[in-house]
Write a protein that holds these residues in place. Structure first.
Motif, mmCIF file in Angstrom:
data_model
loop_
_atom_site.group_PDB
_atom_site.id
_atom_site.type_symbol
_atom_site.label_atom_id
_atom_site.label_comp_id
_atom_site.label_asym_id
_atom_site.label_seq_id
_atom_site.Cartn_x
_atom_site.Cartn_y
_atom_site.Cartn_z
ATOM 1 N N MET A 151 -9.866 0.570 -5.238
ATOM 2 C CA MET A 151 -9.390 0.325 -3.932
ATOM 3 C C MET A 151 -9.743 -1.490 -3.769
ATOM 4 O O MET A 151 -11.185 -2.043 -4.274
ATOM 5 N N GLU A 152 -9.200 -2.097 -2.681
ATOM 6 C CA GLU A 152 -9.734 -3.891 -2.735
ATOM 7 C C GLU A 152 -11.171 -3.497 -1.294
ATOM 8 O O GLU A 152 -10.997 -2.007 -0.324
ATOM 9 N N THR A 153 -11.614 -4.567 -1.167
ATOM 10 C CA THR A 153 -12.297 -4.322 -0.093
ATOM 11 C C THR A 153 -11.499 -4.849 1.218
ATOM 12 O O THR A 153 -10.465 -5.894 0.732
ATOM 13 N N ARG A 154 -12.502 -4.732 2.088
ATOM 14 C CA ARG A 154 -10.805 -5.367 3.824
ATOM 15 C C ARG A 154 -11.456 -7.292 3.557
ATOM 16 O O ARG A 154 -10.114 -7.225 3.831
ATOM 17 N N ALA A 155 -12.248 -7.679 2.497
ATOM 18 C CA ALA A 155 -13.279 -9.380 2.770
ATOM 19 C C ALA A 155 -11.005 -9.156 2.159
ATOM 20 O O ALA A 155 -10.664 -10.237 1.958
ATOM 21 N N ARG A 156 -10.603 -8.887 1.289
ATOM 22 C CA ARG A 156 -9.883 -9.054 -0.162
ATOM 23 C C ARG A 156 -8.465 -9.230 0.374
ATOM 24 O O ARG A 156 -7.715 -10.097 0.463
ATOM 25 N N SER A 157 -8.253 -8.107 1.219
ATOM 26 C CA SER A 157 -6.875 -7.994 2.215
ATOM 27 C C SER A 157 -6.879 -8.282 2.985
ATOM 28 O O SER A 157 -5.784 -8.977 3.045
ATOM 29 N N ILE A 158 -8.171 -9.314 4.011
ATOM 30 C CA ILE A 158 -7.361 -10.436 4.547
ATOM 31 C C ILE A 158 -7.274 -11.718 4.018
ATOM 32 O O ILE A 158 -6.499 -12.198 5.049
ATOM 33 N N VAL A 159 -8.033 -12.048 2.814
ATOM 34 C CA VAL A 159 -8.055 -13.538 2.359
ATOM 35 C C VAL A 159 -7.125 -13.247 2.321
ATOM 36 O O VAL A 159 -6.129 -14.130 1.873
ATOM 37 N N LYS A 160 -5.798 -12.665 1.080
ATOM 38 C CA LYS A 160 -4.658 -11.998 0.824
ATOM 39 C C LYS A 160 -3.692 -12.925 1.998
ATOM 40 O O LYS A 160 -2.991 -13.105 1.881
ATOM 41 N N ALA A 161 -4.135 -11.868 2.921
ATOM 42 C CA ALA A 161 -2.885 -11.863 4.353
ATOM 43 C C ALA A 161 -3.157 -13.210 4.548
ATOM 44 O O ALA A 161 -1.968 -13.550 5.550
ATOM 45 N N ILE A 162 -4.538 -14.118 4.454
ATOM 46 C CA ILE A 162 -4.362 -15.106 5.191
ATOM 47 C C ILE A 162 -3.594 -15.937 4.112
ATOM 48 O O ILE A 162 -2.589 -16.981 5.017
ATOM 49 N N VAL A 163 -3.814 -16.192 2.825
ATOM 50 C CA VAL A 163 -2.962 -17.232 1.508
ATOM 51 C C VAL A 163 -1.689 -16.868 1.786
ATOM 52 O O VAL A 163 -0.689 -18.102 2.089
ATOM 53 N N TRP A 164 -1.484 -16.031 2.023
ATOM 54 C CA TRP A 164 0.491 -15.470 2.551
ATOM 55 C C TRP A 164 0.793 -16.103 3.177
ATOM 56 O O TRP A 164 2.417 -16.729 4.002
ATOM 57 N N ASN A 165 0.040 -15.563 4.461
ATOM 58 C CA ASN A 165 0.223 -16.470 5.956
ATOM 59 C C ASN A 165 0.856 -17.750 6.462
ATOM 60 O O ASN A 165 1.541 -18.509 6.207
ATOM 61 N N LEU A 166 -0.047 -18.271 4.954
ATOM 62 C CA LEU A 166 0.019 -20.056 5.440
ATOM 63 C C LEU A 166 0.914 -20.066 4.537
ATOM 64 O O LEU A 166 2.273 -21.076 5.082
ATOM 65 N N ILE A 167 1.595 -19.805 3.530
ATOM 66 C CA ILE A 167 2.532 -20.430 2.698
ATOM 67 C C ILE A 167 3.927 -19.742 3.268
ATOM 68 O O ILE A 167 4.790 -20.657 3.564
ATOM 69 N N GLU A 177 -1.524 -3.349 4.044
ATOM 70 C CA GLU A 177 -2.123 -3.460 3.055
ATOM 71 C C GLU A 177 -3.508 -2.537 3.330
ATOM 72 O O GLU A 177 -4.541 -1.353 1.951
ATOM 73 N N ARG A 178 -4.450 -2.198 4.298
ATOM 74 C CA ARG A 178 -5.150 -1.080 4.770
ATOM 75 C C ARG A 178 -4.392 0.863 4.723
ATOM 76 O O ARG A 178 -5.258 1.508 4.001
ATOM 77 N N VAL A 179 -3.004 0.818 4.712
ATOM 78 C CA VAL A 179 -2.619 2.283 5.178
ATOM 79 C C VAL A 179 -2.369 2.214 3.166
ATOM 80 O O VAL A 179 -2.776 3.371 2.932
ATOM 81 N N TRP A 180 -2.143 1.054 2.399
ATOM 82 C CA TRP A 180 -1.842 1.332 1.211
ATOM 83 C C TRP A 180 -2.744 1.914 0.646
ATOM 84 O O TRP A 180 -3.027 2.330 -0.416
ATOM 85 N N ALA A 181 -4.163 1.445 0.903
ATOM 86 C CA ALA A 181 -5.518 0.978 0.387
ATOM 87 C C ALA A 181 -6.609 2.545 -0.025
ATOM 88 O O ALA A 181 -6.957 3.332 -0.472
ATOM 89 N N GLN A 182 -5.199 3.078 1.336
ATOM 90 C CA GLN A 182 -6.233 5.012 1.125
ATOM 91 C C GLN A 182 -5.304 5.921 1.011
ATOM 92 O O GLN A 182 -5.217 6.829 0.455
ATOM 93 N N VAL A 183 -4.175 5.541 0.115
ATOM 94 C CA VAL A 183 -2.667 6.652 -0.207
ATOM 95 C C VAL A 183 -3.352 6.581 -1.931
ATOM 96 O O VAL A 183 -3.159 5.071 -2.437
ATOM 97 N N SER A 184 -3.528 7.231 -2.905
ATOM 98 C CA SER A 184 -3.761 7.638 -4.227
ATOM 99 C C SER A 184 -2.550 7.961 -5.220
ATOM 100 O O SER A 184 -2.809 7.939 -6.025
ATOM 101 N N TRP A 185 -1.220 8.268 -4.281
ATOM 102 C CA TRP A 185 -0.810 8.659 -5.125
ATOM 103 C C TRP A 185 0.138 7.500 -6.154
ATOM 104 O O TRP A 185 -0.087 6.030 -5.754
#
Length: 67
Positions: A1-17, A55-63
Motif C-alpha cells: 500500500m502507498e502512503t498518502r504523501a506518495r500518492s499526493i506527490v505522484k499526483a502533483i508531478v503528473w499534474n505539472l506535466i 489513487e486512494r480508492v484503488w489503494a483500498q482495493v485488494s483485487w
C-alpha cells in the motif's frame, strides 16, 4: 500500500506535466496565453483532485494483489 504523501506527490508531478501540455494546447487552440493558462489551471485543479481520490480508492482495493 502507498502512503498518502506518495500518492499526493505522484499526483502533483503528473499534474505539472498535464498543466504544461494543457497550457500549450490551450494556447494553440485560442491564440491567447491567458486563456490557455486559465484552461490549464482549471484542468489541473480538477485533475489533481480526481487523481488523488482515484489513487486512494484503488489503494483500498485488494483485487489483483499478491501477498
Amino acid at each position: 500500500m502507498e502512503t498518502r504523501a506518495r500518492s499526493i506527490v505522484k499526483a502533483i508531478v503528473w499534474n505539472l506535466i498535464g498543466l504544461l501540455i494543457m497550457c500549450l494546447v490551450g494556447y494553440v487552440a485560442t491564440g491567447s496565453l491567458t486563456v490557455g493558462g486559465a484552461m490549464a489551471l482549471v484542468n489541473a485543479g480538477i485533475g489533481l483532485t480526481t487523481y488523488v481520490i482515484y489513487e486512494r480508492v484503488w489503494a483500498q482495493v485488494s483485487w489483483g494483489r499478491h501477498a
